[in-house]
Design a protein around this motif. Sequence first.
Motif, PDB file in Angstrom:
ATOM      1  N   LYS A  26       0.833  -1.203   0.000  1.00 12.50           N
ATOM      2  CA  LYS A  26       0.000   0.000   0.000  1.00 12.50           C
ATOM      3  C   LYS A  26       0.870   1.257   0.000  1.00 12.50           C
ATOM      4  O   LYS A  26       0.549   2.260  -0.651  1.00 12.50           O
ATOM      5  N   GLY A  27       1.964   1.203   0.754  1.00  6.82           N
ATOM      6  CA  GLY A  27       2.869   2.340   0.784  1.00  6.82           C
ATOM      7  C   GLY A  27       3.514   2.593  -0.565  1.00  6.82           C
ATOM      8  O   GLY A  27       3.660   3.734  -1.001  1.00  6.82           O
ATOM      9  N   ALA A  28       3.906   1.509  -1.250  1.00  7.54           N
ATOM     10  CA  ALA A  28       4.498   1.644  -2.579  1.00  7.54           C
ATOM     11  C   ALA A  28       3.485   2.201  -3.566  1.00  7.54           C
ATOM     12  O   ALA A  28       3.799   3.055  -4.400  1.00  7.54           O
ATOM     13  N   GLU A  29       2.242   1.740  -3.461  1.00  3.76           N
ATOM     14  CA  GLU A  29       1.179   2.218  -4.347  1.00  3.76           C
ATOM     15  C   GLU A  29       0.916   3.706  -4.129  1.00  3.76           C
ATOM     16  O   GLU A  29       0.537   4.425  -5.058  1.00  3.76           O
ATOM     17  N   ALA A  30       1.133   4.174  -2.894  1.00  2.00           N
ATOM     18  CA  ALA A  30       0.918   5.587  -2.572  1.00  2.00           C
ATOM     19  C   ALA A  30       2.153   6.436  -2.840  1.00  2.00           C
ATOM     20  O   ALA A  30       2.196   7.615  -2.474  1.00  2.00           O
ATOM     21  N   ASP A  31       3.197   5.843  -3.452  1.00  2.00           N
ATOM     22  CA  ASP A  31       4.429   6.555  -3.813  1.00  2.00           C
ATOM     23  C   ASP A  31       5.176   7.094  -2.598  1.00  2.00           C
ATOM     24  O   ASP A  31       5.798   8.164  -2.651  1.00  2.00           O
ATOM     25  N   LEU A  32       5.138   6.356  -1.485  1.00  2.00           N
ATOM     26  CA  LEU A  32       5.937   6.743  -0.325  1.00  2.00           C
ATOM     27  C   LEU A  32       7.409   6.432  -0.584  1.00  2.00           C
ATOM     28  O   LEU A  32       7.745   5.575  -1.407  1.00  2.00           O
ATOM     29  N   ASP A  33       8.285   7.131   0.141  1.00  2.00           N
ATOM     30  CA  ASP A  33       9.705   6.817   0.022  1.00  2.00           C
ATOM     31  C   ASP A  33       9.999   5.508   0.761  1.00  2.00           C
ATOM     32  O   ASP A  33       9.116   4.963   1.437  1.00  2.00           O
ATOM     33  N   PRO A  34      11.215   4.955   0.629  1.00  2.00           N
ATOM     34  CA  PRO A  34      11.504   3.657   1.252  1.00  2.00           C
ATOM     35  C   PRO A  34      11.210   3.614   2.754  1.00  2.00           C
ATOM     36  O   PRO A  34      10.700   2.618   3.261  1.00  2.00           O
ATOM     37  N   VAL A  78       9.435  -8.856   0.980  1.00  2.00           N
ATOM     38  CA  VAL A  78       8.683  -9.486  -0.114  1.00  2.00           C
ATOM     39  C   VAL A  78       7.948  -8.421  -0.927  1.00  2.00           C
ATOM     40  O   VAL A  78       7.930  -8.454  -2.160  1.00  2.00           O
ATOM     41  N   ALA A  79       7.346  -7.463  -0.219  1.00  2.00           N
ATOM     42  CA  ALA A  79       6.609  -6.398  -0.903  1.00  2.00           C
ATOM     43  C   ALA A  79       7.541  -5.542  -1.760  1.00  2.00           C
ATOM     44  O   ALA A  79       7.174  -5.135  -2.870  1.00  2.00           O
ATOM     45  N   VAL A  80       8.730  -5.271  -1.247  1.00  2.00           N
ATOM     46  CA  VAL A  80       9.692  -4.472  -2.016  1.00  2.00           C
ATOM     47  C   VAL A  80      10.066  -5.192  -3.308  1.00  2.00           C
ATOM     48  O   VAL A  80      10.124  -4.587  -4.389  1.00  2.00           O
TER      49      VAL A  80
END
Length: 204
Positions: A26-34, A78-80
């Motif tokens: 969800k964080g990646a989908e929201a374009d959050l930083d690492p 895994v998500a990364v």
Amino acid sequence: MVAPPDPFAVANALGLVAFGAAGALKGAEADLDPFGVVVLGLLTAFGGGALRDVLVGRTPASLLTTGDVTFAFVGVAVAVVLSLSGVAGRDHPALALADSVGLAAFAATGALVGVDAGVSPFGVVLLATLTGVGGGSLSDLLLTRVPVVLREDFYATPALAGGVALLAVRAANVAPPAPTATCVGVTLALRLAAIRYDWSLPSL
């Protein structure tokens, strides 16, 4: 003779990995930083369990052992990998599956903690539901979204049904790990069916 694995430990590890992955996706989908991706993954993994433990008057398990943190980081890793492979989106099957597995596993841990704490059957079902939906709701709030439990009618309901199923199997004096497995199975099956067939509860 090798002792059978602890049902709570198995369900807890499964939930931590699954929700760690779901939150990070969800964080990646929201374009959050690492850093934001990691924080969201950990919050999703630990939020429901922390709420559960506070309600029964005990220190959150995530603060007492490094094992829980390790499992959550595995899920984030895994998500990364999935994100770098182009898998990032709230509607992608990988996110839906990880979220469903986390919901099912944590519904079981919530119910087991309730049984161990000696709360009423209502309390057991309540803890199952809150543990299942708590972490995802906190991560949604952090992303300024309406929590999925309030947007999708058939999200908390599977966790509630799983808690009831665990109590029913225990009442039948079936030996562990059958009650835990039943809770996970019922919750997961209902949630996946709700996604597949777009189930919803009738409006008032």
